[in-house]
Structures are given as C-alpha cells and as structure tokens.
Write a protein that holds these residues in place. Structure first.
Motif, PDB file in Angstrom:
ATOM      1  N   ILE A 101      10.932  -7.358 -10.147  1.00 49.13           N
ATOM      2  CA  ILE A 101       9.770  -6.293 -10.606  1.00 49.13           C
ATOM      3  C   ILE A 101      10.342  -4.391 -10.620  1.00 49.13           C
ATOM      4  CG2 ILE A 101       7.454  -5.998 -10.422  1.00 49.13           C
ATOM      5  CD1 ILE A 101       7.010  -8.521  -9.512  1.00 49.13           C
ATOM      6  N   TYR A 102      10.450  -4.059 -11.079  1.00 52.34           N
ATOM      7  CA  TYR A 102      10.678  -2.928 -11.381  1.00 52.34           C
ATOM      8  C   TYR A 102       9.331  -1.605 -11.506  1.00 52.34           C
ATOM      9  CZ  TYR A 102      15.278  -3.338 -12.169  1.00 52.34           C
ATOM     10  OH  TYR A 102      16.111  -5.035 -11.733  1.00 52.34           O
ATOM     11  N   SER A 103       9.030  -1.226 -10.461  1.00 52.22           N
ATOM     12  CA  SER A 103       7.407   0.101 -11.080  1.00 52.22           C
ATOM     13  C   SER A 103       8.477   1.689 -11.250  1.00 52.22           C
ATOM     14  CB  SER A 103       6.709  -0.143  -9.801  1.00 52.22           C
ATOM     15  OG  SER A 103       7.357   0.491  -8.621  1.00 52.22           O
ATOM     16  N   THR A 104       7.505   1.920 -11.345  1.00 56.03           N
ATOM     17  CA  THR A 104       7.429   3.516 -10.905  1.00 56.03           C
ATOM     18  C   THR A 104       6.502   4.836 -10.654  1.00 56.03           C
ATOM     19  OG1 THR A 104       7.145   4.289 -13.725  1.00 56.03           O
ATOM     20  CG2 THR A 104       9.433   2.946 -12.978  1.00 56.03           C
ATOM     21  N   GLY A 105       7.382   5.793 -10.386  1.00 58.59           N
ATOM     22  CA  GLY A 105       5.900   6.738 -10.070  1.00 58.59           C
ATOM     23  C   GLY A 105       6.081   7.743  -9.803  1.00 58.59           C
ATOM     24  N   ARG A 106       5.106   8.738  -9.983  1.00 59.25           N
ATOM     25  CA  ARG A 106       5.497   9.872  -9.303  1.00 59.25           C
ATOM     26  C   ARG A 106       5.795  11.275  -8.423  1.00 59.25           C
ATOM     27  NH1 ARG A 106      -0.361  11.982 -12.480  1.00 59.25           N
ATOM     28  NH2 ARG A 106       0.185  10.073 -14.500  1.00 59.25           N
ATOM     29  N   ASP A 107       6.566  10.350  -7.988  1.00 61.84           N
ATOM     30  CA  ASP A 107       7.113  10.514  -6.492  1.00 61.84           C
ATOM     31  C   ASP A 107       8.761  10.630  -6.911  1.00 61.84           C
ATOM     32  OD1 ASP A 107       7.689   7.926  -6.474  1.00 61.84           O
ATOM     33  OD2 ASP A 107       7.305   7.135  -4.978  1.00 61.84           O
ATOM     34  N   PHE A 157       1.049  -1.417   0.105  1.00 63.82           N
ATOM     35  CA  PHE A 157       0.064  -0.123  -0.163  1.00 63.82           C
ATOM     36  C   PHE A 157       0.888   0.937  -0.021  1.00 63.82           C
ATOM     37  CE2 PHE A 157      -3.020   3.307   2.185  1.00 63.82           C
ATOM     38  CZ  PHE A 157      -3.436   3.688   1.166  1.00 63.82           C
ATOM     39  N   GLY A 158       0.627   2.173  -1.023  1.00 63.25           N
ATOM     40  CA  GLY A 158       1.410   3.295  -0.891  1.00 63.25           C
ATOM     41  C   GLY A 158       2.855   3.158  -1.185  1.00 63.25           C
ATOM     42  N   LEU A 159       3.222   2.520  -1.778  1.00 66.39           N
ATOM     43  CA  LEU A 159       4.849   2.392  -2.370  1.00 66.39           C
ATOM     44  C   LEU A 159       5.383   3.600  -2.902  1.00 66.39           C
ATOM     45  CD1 LEU A 159       7.070  -0.051  -2.121  1.00 66.39           C
ATOM     46  CD2 LEU A 159       6.235  -0.643  -4.406  1.00 66.39           C
ATOM     47  N   HIS A 160       4.927   3.980  -3.602  1.00 71.62           N
ATOM     48  CA  HIS A 160       5.154   5.274  -4.379  1.00 71.62           C
ATOM     49  C   HIS A 160       4.119   6.793  -4.110  1.00 71.62           C
ATOM     50  CE1 HIS A 160       7.533   3.923  -7.607  1.00 71.62           C
ATOM     51  NE2 HIS A 160       6.666   2.627  -7.601  1.00 71.62           N
ATOM     52  N   GLY A 161       3.529   6.780  -2.964  1.00 72.71           N
ATOM     53  CA  GLY A 161       2.978   7.495  -1.929  1.00 72.71           C
ATOM     54  C   GLY A 161       1.635   8.059  -2.456  1.00 72.71           C
ATOM     55  N   LYS A 162       0.494   8.927  -2.889  1.00 67.68           N
ATOM     56  CA  LYS A 162      -0.305   9.290  -3.126  1.00 67.68           C
ATOM     57  C   LYS A 162      -0.645   9.692  -4.400  1.00 67.68           C
ATOM     58  CE  LYS A 162      -2.000  10.521   1.260  1.00 67.68           C
ATOM     59  NZ  LYS A 162      -2.255  11.903   2.550  1.00 67.68           N
ATOM     60  N   THR A 163       0.953   9.893  -5.610  1.00 67.56           N
ATOM     61  CA  THR A 163       0.230   9.857  -7.375  1.00 67.56           C
ATOM     62  C   THR A 163       0.255   9.019  -7.530  1.00 67.56           C
ATOM     63  OG1 THR A 163       2.869   9.990  -6.720  1.00 67.56           O
ATOM     64  CG2 THR A 163       2.156  12.691  -5.839  1.00 67.56           C
ATOM     65  N   GLY A 164       0.657   8.337  -6.966  1.00 71.29           N
ATOM     66  CA  GLY A 164       0.606   6.900  -8.045  1.00 71.29           C
ATOM     67  C   GLY A 164       1.229   6.710  -8.407  1.00 71.29           C
ATOM     68  N   VAL A 165       1.189   4.880  -9.609  1.00 76.85           N
ATOM     69  CA  VAL A 165       1.801   4.099 -10.246  1.00 76.85           C
ATOM     70  C   VAL A 165       2.330   4.142 -11.529  1.00 76.85           C
ATOM     71  CG1 VAL A 165       3.444   1.918 -10.860  1.00 76.85           C
ATOM     72  CG2 VAL A 165       1.582   2.670  -8.163  1.00 76.85           C
ATOM     73  N   THR A 166       3.167   4.352 -12.175  1.00 74.08           N
ATOM     74  CA  THR A 166       3.474   5.109 -13.598  1.00 74.08           C
ATOM     75  C   THR A 166       3.142   3.864 -14.560  1.00 74.08           C
ATOM     76  OG1 THR A 166       5.456   5.949 -13.462  1.00 74.08           O
ATOM     77  CG2 THR A 166       3.689   7.728 -12.989  1.00 74.08           C
ATOM     78  N   SER A 167       4.291   3.276 -14.369  1.00 72.25           N
ATOM     79  CA  SER A 167       4.427   1.580 -14.894  1.00 72.25           C
ATOM     80  C   SER A 167       4.900   1.117 -14.543  1.00 72.25           C
ATOM     81  CB  SER A 167       5.729   2.099 -15.788  1.00 72.25           C
ATOM     82  OG  SER A 167       6.502   2.028 -15.314  1.00 72.25           O
ATOM     83  N   VAL A 168       4.835  -0.445 -14.428  1.00 73.92           N
ATOM     84  CA  VAL A 168       5.246  -1.856 -13.933  1.00 73.92           C
ATOM     85  C   VAL A 168       6.389  -2.968 -15.483  1.00 73.92           C
ATOM     86  CG1 VAL A 168       4.660  -3.937 -13.183  1.00 73.92           C
ATOM     87  CG2 VAL A 168       3.930  -1.807 -12.367  1.00 73.92           C
ATOM     88  N   THR A 169       7.549  -3.115 -14.710  1.00 73.57           N
ATOM     89  CA  THR A 169       7.976  -3.050 -15.902  1.00 73.57           C
ATOM     90  C   THR A 169       9.051  -4.555 -15.086  1.00 73.57           C
ATOM     91  OG1 THR A 169       9.027  -1.405 -16.416  1.00 73.57           O
ATOM     92  CG2 THR A 169      10.635  -3.266 -17.521  1.00 73.57           C
ATOM     93  N   LEU A 170       9.167  -5.521 -16.582  1.00 69.36           N
ATOM     94  CA  LEU A 170       9.823  -6.899 -15.377  1.00 69.36           C
ATOM     95  C   LEU A 170      11.246  -7.248 -16.258  1.00 69.36           C
ATOM     96  CD1 LEU A 170       6.560  -9.750 -15.310  1.00 69.36           C
ATOM     97  CD2 LEU A 170       7.242  -8.083 -13.962  1.00 69.36           C
ATOM     98  N   HIS A 171      12.329  -7.733 -15.348  1.00 70.31           N
ATOM     99  CA  HIS A 171      13.655  -7.578 -16.206  1.00 70.31           C
ATOM    100  C   HIS A 171      14.437  -8.793 -15.308  1.00 70.31           C
ATOM    101  CE1 HIS A 171      17.285  -6.358 -18.135  1.00 70.31           C
ATOM    102  NE2 HIS A 171      17.992  -5.911 -17.114  1.00 70.31           N
TER     103      HIS A 171
END
Length: 707
Positions: free
Chosen positions: A151-157, A133-147
């Motif tokens: 697992i890599y996730s990006t956000g607006r934080d 919950f809330g891994l990237h704050g309250k601004t949302g997750v922008t992408s999920v990538t596998l490599h």
C-alpha cells in the motif's frame, strides 16, 4: 466526495463513490452506468472517521482479496475498514426499504434520488480496524495506491509511504522523499517498464518526477496546487487538464523522440561517502550476485546489486530519511547469517551522518527471477534518533544559543555479541564517533523500535573520526572493547562492558514500576517513573559517562581516516590504521585479566608497534587486515597496495591503480572458489564505485621490489 475503482466490476461502467458527511460519517455508494439509462446508485456501507478538527476523507482504495477499504483523511491519517459484511447489510436493508424490489435507483428525478439514503440507519456504523494517526502530518493524505501487495500513500508533506497489511493491521514500512522542493505530492503511477512516476506540484508548476532516472519528465506551469486536475500520458502524447480561475485549461504535447541516451546511470547525485557489502546471493540461472549499501552526500542511502558477469550496478531500494549527508554505515547481521544465502539475506542497517541523525532499517533480500536485478529488497524502517530533537521541541528557542548545531556522526560500529538471550527482547548496541569530540554508545530495542543513548565520553576533546568495536571472549566470560581514533592521530582503547551491563539492568528494572515513554533521546529519559495520575515526571536527562580509556597510542601525526581490527589465532588483536599524512600504523594488543576477573578490570598490553611513514602519497582512507601477515591499504592517490607484515616492518608486495577519484572508503571480503582457491574481493567508493578481485600467496615471498 471521492471515487475509487470497484473490484470485480468493469471500471468503465461502475465505480465506488465515497461521501463524507456530518459527525465523521462516511458513506460507500456503488454507482453503475449503462448507455441510455440513468446512473444506478446503491448504498453499501457506513463508516465512522476518527475525531479531528477537519473530519472528512480525502482518498480511498479497496483491497479486494482481504475485503478491506483503505482511506486517508484530511488530518493526514490512514484508516482501514472492513467491507466484506457491509454488502449483506446493504442488500437486506435496501430490500426492506423498497418492499422486496430492486433497491437500485433507476431514475434521477428529485423524488427518487434520496431513496437509497432513507433507511441508512439499518446499516451499522463501522469503526476502523486500524488507524495510523497523522502519518502525513496535518496537511492531509492525497492518494492511496496498491501495487504488488503493498500500500502506497502520498501527502502534502513531500513524502510517500510504503505500508503492508499484517494481521488486519496497517504496518508502516518506510517513507520516501522523491526530491527536494516537491512538497505537494498528489499521486503515484507505476509504469510497465518498472518506473515509478511521482505526480505533484512544485511551486506553481505541475511536475512528473521519474524515480528511476531521478529527474523531472514534465514541468507544466499551472499556478500551483489547490485545484482540480487530470493527467494522462501515452506513447504518442501527454495531456494535462486543470481548472484555473473558473476556466478549464488544457495542456497538450505530442511525444518527441528522445535524443539523449544514458550510457551509464548514476547511483547518487553526489559523491559516495561509504559502502558496505551485505552479502552474496545465488539466483537460479544467474551468476553470484553481491548486494551492497552505499551512502552519499546527496542525503540518500542506496541498496544495490552488482553482478560479476554483467558488471552493472542495479539499485534495489533508495532510503531518503536523512536530512543531511550519509557519512557512515554499519550492519548487524541476522542470527546464523554469514552473509551468503540461497534463500535470502537479512540484516539491520544503521546509517548516520550530518545533523546528528541515525536511522535504522530492517533489510530482507530475496531472489526474484522476474525483475531485472533478480533480487527483491524489502525495507522496514525500525528506529531513528537525533541528538538535537529536543531542541526543536523547545519553546522560545530563538532566544537561546545552540551550542553545537552541526554535530556529525563520522563512523559507526555495531558491538558484537550483545543479543543477550536472558532478556525477553534483546538489545543491540551501537558505537558512534562524533565530530563534537565524543564517543557515544546507543542501544536499540527492536520490539519498542527505540534507539536510546546509553553512554558517552568527551575524552578526545576533538573530532573523533573512527570507531571499531570488538569482543574478547574466554572460558570465564567476555568483554566488550572499543577502539576510537581522532584527528590528533591518537588511537584509544576502551572497556565498554560496564555501560552495556548497566543498560541491561535498567531494562530489567523497567519491567516493574518503570514504564517506557514515547519519543525519547536517552536511557535516562526512556525510563521515567509515572505519577499516580499517569503523568510522566519531566527530569533533565543525564548521560552516563564512559570510564577513561585503558590505553592510548599516538599512532599518527594527524587525523586517522581508516581503522580495522582483526583477531589472530593466538587470541591477540592486530589494529591497523591509516592517516592523513599517508602513513600506516599496525599495533599488536593482548588482553590481560586479573586473577579475580570480577574485581579486577581489563588490562591491555601493547606487544608490538610497526609504522610505515609515507606509505601513500595522499590520505589513507581504507585499510584492512586480510591475514595476520597481510594488509591491504587504499588511498586518495588511487593506489591499492598489498603489504606483508614482518617483525618490525611492513614490506610492499604489490600495487594496483584503481579508477575511483577521491576515495572515501574500502570494504573487503574473501571467497573460497570451487577449486579451494581463496580469493579476496574489495569494493571502493568515492567519485564512483569499483570492485576488484585478487589473490594472495599462501606464503609471502622474501623481500623484493614492489610489483
């Protein structure tokens, strides 16, 4: 709506469409397209998003081997759903709905479009298996990538996170902050040459950031985020398309030959403040590889490998959790790990520096013959601690005066021998020298991932520069001792056995009615009683105080910049220190205990003191006791000197000039070569990094002129 590549199907003709609807319901639709035919849509599954104010997903990716679906939502959370059993439900329900015929929609007319959703109630509404919950704050997750299994996730934080799958649960490993100012990260792209490209928006520009060279590859003015966009780059050109004010804009630039060549890549953006050697590794077909960790003023710590043959430093991982400079590092090696291994290296890394911040990581280095460095490093973030974290959570703090907003940790030292076997989850203890004049002791509980303050003392009343913990063991027990040095040239010795045992007892009491809470900053706040309704009682945290030092030695006339302790074969302790005034001081200590050790306290006796004024022409920032009769010192004057310790004097044996300006720290280790020869290695850091190797005579020659 969002698209995700569908495993097992050609990406050019098939994809998964994820649609969020009312009440947090998310639908998984498989969409296929054939030339000359209308798209075919098939309902595959229904998922339930956790409750929040903005209840919709933003991105998703499939894990084909585990038959799982990872998605991010607008609240900044990461969710894990099963997708293996959904296909069977989809085939069964759609067959019933169409009377046993093919359930795929082959016509895009209005009468047939909603047919795949008419009987969606036959599909179960699946809840997530794991939620961060809330891994990237309250601004949302922008992408999920596998490599490569991660697992890599990006956000607006402004950060991207690395995760792994452990027992069908999402496990957070670490987070990265690519560069300052890039607060809106949209996507990650892994290139074939091993580079990681970070795509995002910086102010009103679209930015492509290279993690390998640490700078922008492209910066395209587009007006900023909150817009649809697409980016594609190749060997001949790069194209960026975006929507602005209702118009589709296209940016195209042909590739230009790169006239800039990097002769030597930098490890950090600013000077290196500390360095520690993790150990050495043997990789088939390669020479012995040394693994180091460096900290810098650029607020990052870097795990790197250095080969003696290639003489090149290759970064393995970069840690960017600090908000200010990294001033000091410390290791707690794994059980039985001597710093050299064929299978790998494992250790706990503590890093600290400005803004009273400590970070703890688990490092695991293994051989990787495929990569350029021949070593792979996995980093897991374990715990963090900030003294003023409670201040940032206070209301109306703008009306108050903060007493010391710039406390820095100057030095760290792990207390040896504290992994007590009688505890179900052993503690590790850490001592810190602080710029606010205090010596602090922290306890790390790995299972709970908590770093708590155990005790502190403001005895020095001025900035404490160095600490070094050591263990005195005898047949009847053991004592944990601590040495601290301050800016007035004093070196104090403490017995910290009591606070450590008190912390262990408090942990035993916590197994009963006491319950550990969430983010706490001290041991008193960690163990709070709960009321009958389950609400924690808020009490003012009280930090236990250390007892007065056992002995204080005025070793220098000003600040002590280097400190090292080594045990002699006779059971005594040699304490060597270097100062701002260029002097070196060595004292010999003996630990004496009363007849009744349980009642009597520890007593330290200073047997001998040797001082060498003006040993260097500048600050002595590194010193090591190689043998009871042999010392190594390094200074800002760029001289590395070997000293012979004799009764009442220090005799110089040799002088070596090194090339690193503004020397900050020195680390040494010894290696027994194949022929039985003992060689000493040292690494120096400052405005660069340098490793030296040398030998020392088994019996020092009589007094002679320096060589």
């Amino acid at each position: 709506l969002s698209w995700a590549p569908r495993p097992g199907l050609p990406p050019a003709t098939a994809a998964a469409l994820l649609a969020s609807g009312p009440d947090g319901e998310m639908l998984w639709l498989d969409v296929t397209h054939r030339p000359g035919q209308a798209p075919c849509v098939r309902l595959m599954g229904r998922y339930l998003l956790p409750p929040c104010k903005q209840r919709w997903h933003t991105c998703a990716a499939f894990l084909p081997q585990e038959a799982l679906l990872v998605c991010g939502d607008r609240r900044g959370s990461l969710l894990l759903f099963p997708c293996s059993s959904s296909s069977g439900w989809a085939a069964e329900s759609t067959s019933i709905a169409s009377g046993g015929t093919d359930p795929v929609v082959e016509d895009s007319s209005n009468e047939l479009e909603p047919s795949c959703l008419l009987h969606k109630g036959a599909l179960p509404l699946v809840s997530p298996l794991s939620v961060l919950f809330g891994l990237h704050g309250k601004t949302g997750v922008t992408s999920v990538t596998l490599h490569r299994g991660y697992i890599y996730s990006t956000g607006r934080d402004g950060v991207y996170c690395q995760l792994c799958l452990q027992d069908m649960q999402l496990e957070f490993l670490q987070k990265h902050r690519p560069c300052k100012g890039l607060q809106w990260i949209e996507e990650l792209r892994f290139t074939s040459d091993g580079d990681l490209l970070v795509l995002g928006f910086h102010a009103d520009n679209f930015v492509v950031w290279s993690s390998r060279i640490g700078e922008n590859l492209h910066c395209i003015p587009c007006g900023g985020g909150h817009r649809s966009w697409s980016y594609c780059s190749g060997p001949l050109a790069e194209v960026f398309a975006f929507i602005k004010s209702g118009d589709v804009m296209l940016y195209h630039r042909e590739a230009e030959p790169c006239e800039q060549q990097v002769l030597l890549a930098s490890l950090h953006g600013r000077e290196i403040t500390c360095v520690r050697r993790l150990g050495a590794m043997k990789v088939p077909g390669r020479a012995t590889l040394n693994v180091f960790v460096t900290g810098s003023e650029d607020t990052t710590a870097c795990v790197l490998v250095l080969s003696e043959n290639s003489r090149a430093a290759v970064p393995l991982a970069r840690l960017s959790d600090h908000i200010s400079s990294v001033r000091t590092l410390a290791f707690a090696m794994g059980p039985g790990d001597k710093g050299f291994g064929d299978e790998g290296l494992s250790a706990l890394l503590f890093s600290a520096g400005g803004r009273a911040q400590i970070e703890c990581y688990q490092l695991l280095c293994t051989g990787d013959t495929v990569s350029e460095s021949a070593v792979a490093c996995q980093v897991i973030h374990v715990a963090s601690h900030r003294l003023n974290k409670h201040w940032e959570q206070k209301k109306n703090r703008h009306k108050l005066v903060k007493m010391d907003p710039e406390t820095r940790y100057m030095s760290l030292s792990v207390v040896p021998g504290t992994s007590t076997k009688q505890l179900p989850t052993p503690w590790k203890f850490l001592t810190a020298a602080c710029s606010d004049g205090s010596v602090r002791i922290f306890g790390l509980l790995e299972a709970a991932r908590k770093l708590v303050l155990v005790a502190e003392s403001f005895h020095h009343q001025r900035c404490v520069l160095k600490v070094e913990a050591f263990l005195h063991a005898w047949a009847g027990g053991e004592r944990h001792l601590l040495c601290s040095a301050a800016t007035d040239g004093s070196v104090a010795f403490w017995d910290i056995t009591g606070p450590i045992m008190d912390a262990v007892d408090a942990l035993h009491q916590a197994e009963g009615e006491m319950q550990p809470l969430g983010e706490c900053c001290c041991l008193a706040a960690l163990l709070l009683p709960l009321t009958k309704v389950g609400v924690a009682l808020l009490i003012e945290p009280v930090f236990p105080a250390l007892d007065a030092p056992l002995v204080t030695v005025m070793a220098h006339s000003c600040g002590v910049n280097s400190l090292h302790i080594r045990k002699t074969p006779e059971g005594q302790y040699l304490v060597a220190s270097g100062s701002d005034d260029g002097s070196i001081h060595v004292c010999l200590l003996e630990v004496a205990l009363g007849r009744d050790e349980a009642a009597a306290g520890t007593c330290l006796q200073v047997l001998e003191q040797v001082s060498r004024p003006c040993a260097h022409a500048a600050h002595v920032t590194g010193i090591r006791v190689l043998r009871p009769d042999l010392l190594l010192s390094a200074s800002v004057d760029q001289r590395l000197m070997l000293w012979n310790r004799r009764p009442g004097e220090l005799v110089p044996l040799s002088t070596t000039f090194f090339h690193v300006p503004d020397l900050a720290e020195l680390d040494c280790w010894e290696v027994v070569e194949a022929g039985g020869e003992l060689r000493y290695y040292c690494v120096l850091c400052g405005q660069g990094l340098e490793m030296l190797c040398g030998t020392a005579p088994s019996t020092p020659p009589p007094q002679e002129a320096p060589q």
